[in-house]
Write an enzyme that holds these catalytic residues in place. Structure first.
Site, short mmCIF file in Angstrom:
data_model
loop_
_atom_site.label_atom_id
_atom_site.label_comp_id
_atom_site.label_asym_id
_atom_site.label_seq_id
_atom_site.Cartn_x
_atom_site.Cartn_y
_atom_site.Cartn_z
N ASP A 1 -2.99 -1.99 10.31
CA ASP A 1 -3.25 -1.86 8.86
C ASP A 1 -3.85 -3.13 8.25
O ASP A 1 -4.19 -3.15 7.07
CB ASP A 1 -1.94 -1.54 8.11
CG ASP A 1 -1.47 -0.11 8.37
OD1 ASP A 1 -2.26 0.69 8.90
OD2 ASP A 1 -0.31 0.19 8.04
N LYS B 1 0.85 -1.20 0.00
CA LYS B 1 0.00 0.00 0.00
C LYS B 1 0.88 1.25 0.00
O LYS B 1 2.04 1.20 0.43
CB LYS B 1 -0.94 0.04 1.20
CG LYS B 1 -0.28 0.04 2.60
CD LYS B 1 0.15 1.39 3.13
CE LYS B 1 0.82 1.28 4.51
NZ LYS B 1 1.66 2.41 4.89
N PRO C 1 9.57 -4.51 -0.04
CA PRO C 1 10.65 -4.19 0.92
C PRO C 1 10.12 -4.21 2.35
O PRO C 1 8.96 -3.83 2.60
CB PRO C 1 11.09 -2.79 0.52
CG PRO C 1 10.65 -2.62 -0.90
CD PRO C 1 9.41 -3.46 -1.06
N VAL C 2 10.98 -4.65 3.28
CA VAL C 2 10.57 -4.84 4.69
C VAL C 2 10.82 -3.55 5.48
O VAL C 2 11.81 -2.85 5.24
CB VAL C 2 11.38 -6.00 5.30
CG1 VAL C 2 11.05 -6.18 6.78
CG2 VAL C 2 11.10 -7.29 4.53
N ALA C 3 9.92 -3.26 6.42
CA ALA C 3 10.02 -2.05 7.26
C ALA C 3 10.24 -0.82 6.39
O ALA C 3 11.15 -0.02 6.61
CB ALA C 3 11.13 -2.20 8.29
N ALA C 4 9.37 -0.66 5.41
CA ALA C 4 9.58 0.34 4.38
C ALA C 4 8.43 1.33 4.26
O ALA C 4 8.45 2.21 3.41
CB ALA C 4 9.78 -0.36 3.04
N GLY C 5 7.37 1.15 5.08
CA GLY C 5 6.20 2.03 4.96
C GLY C 5 5.21 1.55 3.91
O GLY C 5 4.28 2.27 3.55
N LEU C 6 5.39 0.30 3.45
CA LEU C 6 4.53 -0.23 2.39
C LEU C 6 3.56 -1.28 2.89
O LEU C 6 2.81 -1.88 2.10
CB LEU C 6 5.39 -0.80 1.25
CG LEU C 6 6.29 0.22 0.55
CD1 LEU C 6 7.23 -0.46 -0.45
CD2 LEU C 6 5.44 1.28 -0.18
N GLY C 7 3.56 -1.53 4.19
CA GLY C 7 2.55 -2.41 4.80
C GLY C 7 2.67 -3.88 4.45
O GLY C 7 1.69 -4.62 4.54
N GLY C 8 3.87 -4.32 4.08
CA GLY C 8 4.04 -5.71 3.62
C GLY C 8 3.60 -6.76 4.64
O GLY C 8 2.89 -7.71 4.28
P1 ATP Z 1 3.95 -0.27 8.34
O1 ATP Z 1 3.88 0.68 7.21
O2 ATP Z 1 2.66 -0.95 8.72
O3 ATP Z 1 4.78 0.21 9.55
P2 ATP Z 1 6.13 -1.57 7.15
O4 ATP Z 1 5.91 -1.82 5.70
O5 ATP Z 1 6.96 -0.37 7.53
O6 ATP Z 1 4.75 -1.53 7.83
P3 ATP Z 1 6.69 -4.37 7.50
O7 ATP Z 1 7.43 -4.69 6.24
O8 ATP Z 1 5.30 -4.83 7.58
O9 ATP Z 1 6.81 -2.82 7.82
O10 ATP Z 1 7.56 -5.01 8.69
C1 ATP Z 1 7.66 -4.50 9.98
C2 ATP Z 1 8.37 -5.53 10.90
O11 ATP Z 1 7.54 -6.68 11.03
C3 ATP Z 1 9.70 -5.99 10.38
O12 ATP Z 1 10.69 -5.52 11.26
C4 ATP Z 1 9.66 -7.51 10.37
O13 ATP Z 1 10.71 -8.11 11.07
C5 ATP Z 1 8.33 -7.89 11.04
N1 ATP Z 1 7.59 -8.93 10.26
C6 ATP Z 1 6.93 -9.98 10.76
N2 ATP Z 1 6.32 -10.68 9.81
C7 ATP Z 1 6.57 -10.08 8.66
C8 ATP Z 1 6.20 -10.33 7.30
N3 ATP Z 1 5.43 -11.37 6.95
N4 ATP Z 1 6.64 -9.47 6.37
C9 ATP Z 1 7.40 -8.40 6.72
N5 ATP Z 1 7.79 -8.12 7.97
C10 ATP Z 1 7.39 -8.94 8.95
#
Ligand code: ATP
Length: 280
Positions: free
Chosen positions: A137, A11, A95-102
């Site tokens: 989210d 997202k 991408p992880v912890a990127a603001g994209l709600g993965g």
């Molecule tokens: P938001 O925008 O909701 O803060 P985000 O995109 O910044 O989310 P995510 O990629 O959802 O962040 O990951 C946040 C944390 O959740 C990571 O540090 C990761 O270790 C943990 N995590 C647990 N399960 C998952 C998963 N299936 N995918 C990604 N991260 C995960």
């Protein structure tokens, strides 16, 4: 063995107003959220014996019970009773912890997939109630429509229909902790919140609502975020902004070619993550 494969989309936030800090530590927000077709791919297989395994194999994402997908599967297996288990594999493209709600999107897909595999017949509203306990989210990804999200993000209203757009996503890979961003946010009492237009006929109409309060924390600490926005705007973006708590920046484009050209210009000499996607 029964199995299902699902796409879990990312997202972006067209709007992120932080309204107030709540006594429970959360923040009341006003967000406009849009899904884009950059997707993780999740395969869930039901097994005859209890136990859940999650295999992701991506740096920074836990493989076991720490994975939000594990928690989602566990919630529905507990509801189903019985002695079944699940094997989940996640091909992580977001991408992880990127603001994209993965992570939230993965959890939402697992809730919807397990509901089908276990033939529970739970309505979306019930899945959203289970989902919000896993992450604020998660309900949005079950809602499946561009949404105004209020409260901590769980109170969803469908937005008026918005035109399709091409989205360039660029993640410079700096580490931004969501907790750090909220802890350093100075809440400004801006009085009335800006009114949202009732109709969106062009990509420019969508960009007219762009605002993200969290940029006031991230941009001074990571000027690269503002630099990417500027470069997107110089290369044909109608609007550009940070998504969520960052650090991913996205630009909206009217056509794919311009978005691809901007991607090449921005990431030419870097190892930044970049992808061109479409709104869903
Ligand atoms: P938001 O925008 O909701 O803060 P985000 O995109 O910044 O989310 P995510 O990629 O959802 O962040 O990951 C946040 C944390 O959740 C990571 O540090 C990761 O270790 C943990 N995590 C647990 N399960 C998952 C998963 N299936 N995918 C990604 N991260 C995960």
């Amino acid at each position: 063995m029964k199995s299902i494969t699902l796409k879990a989309p990312a997202k972006v936030n067209y709007l992120l107003d932080v309204i107030r800090r709540r006594p429970d530590g959360y923040h009341d927000l006003r967000m406009v959220m849009q899904r884009v077709n950059l997707c993780d791919e999740i395969t869930i297989t039901l097994t005859g014996a209890p136990g859940i395994s999650v295999i992701c194999g991506k740096n920074g994402v836990p493989d076991g019970p720490g994975n939000i997908a594990w928690k989602a599967a566990n919630a529905l297996l507990e509801l189903a009773g019985g002695s079944q288990g699940a094997e989940i594999s996640i091909a992580k493209n977001i991408p992880v912890a990127a603001g994209l709600g993965g992570g939230s999107s993965d959890a939402a897909s697992v809730l919807m997939g397990m509901n089908e595999l276990l033939q529970l017949g739970l309505p979306d509203q019930r899945l959203m109630e289970i989902g919000v306990k896993l992450g604020a989210d998660v309900p949005f990804f079950i809602f499946k429509t561009t949404a105004l999200a209020e409260g901590i993000g769980e109170a969803l209203t469908a937005m008026p229909r918005m035109p399709a757009a091409w989205v360039l996503l660029v993640n410079p890979g700096v580490h931004v902790s969501t907790a750090w961003v909220y802890n350093n946010l100075k809440l400004t009492n801006r009085g009335e919140l800006a009114k949202l237009p009732p109709f969106y006929e062009s990509v420019a109409d969508i960009c007219s609502i762009f605002a993200n309060d969290l940029e006031s924390v991230t941009i001074p600490a990571f000027p690269v975020i503002a630099e990417i926005k500027d470069t997107m705007l110089r290369h044909g973006a109608v609007g550009a902004m940070m998504s969520g708590s960052g650090p991913t920046v996205f630009g909206l484009y009217q056509d794919r070619e311009t978005a691809e050209q901007a991607r090449a210009a921005i990431t030419g000499n870097s190892d930044w993550f970049a992808a061109v996607a479409e709104t869903l």
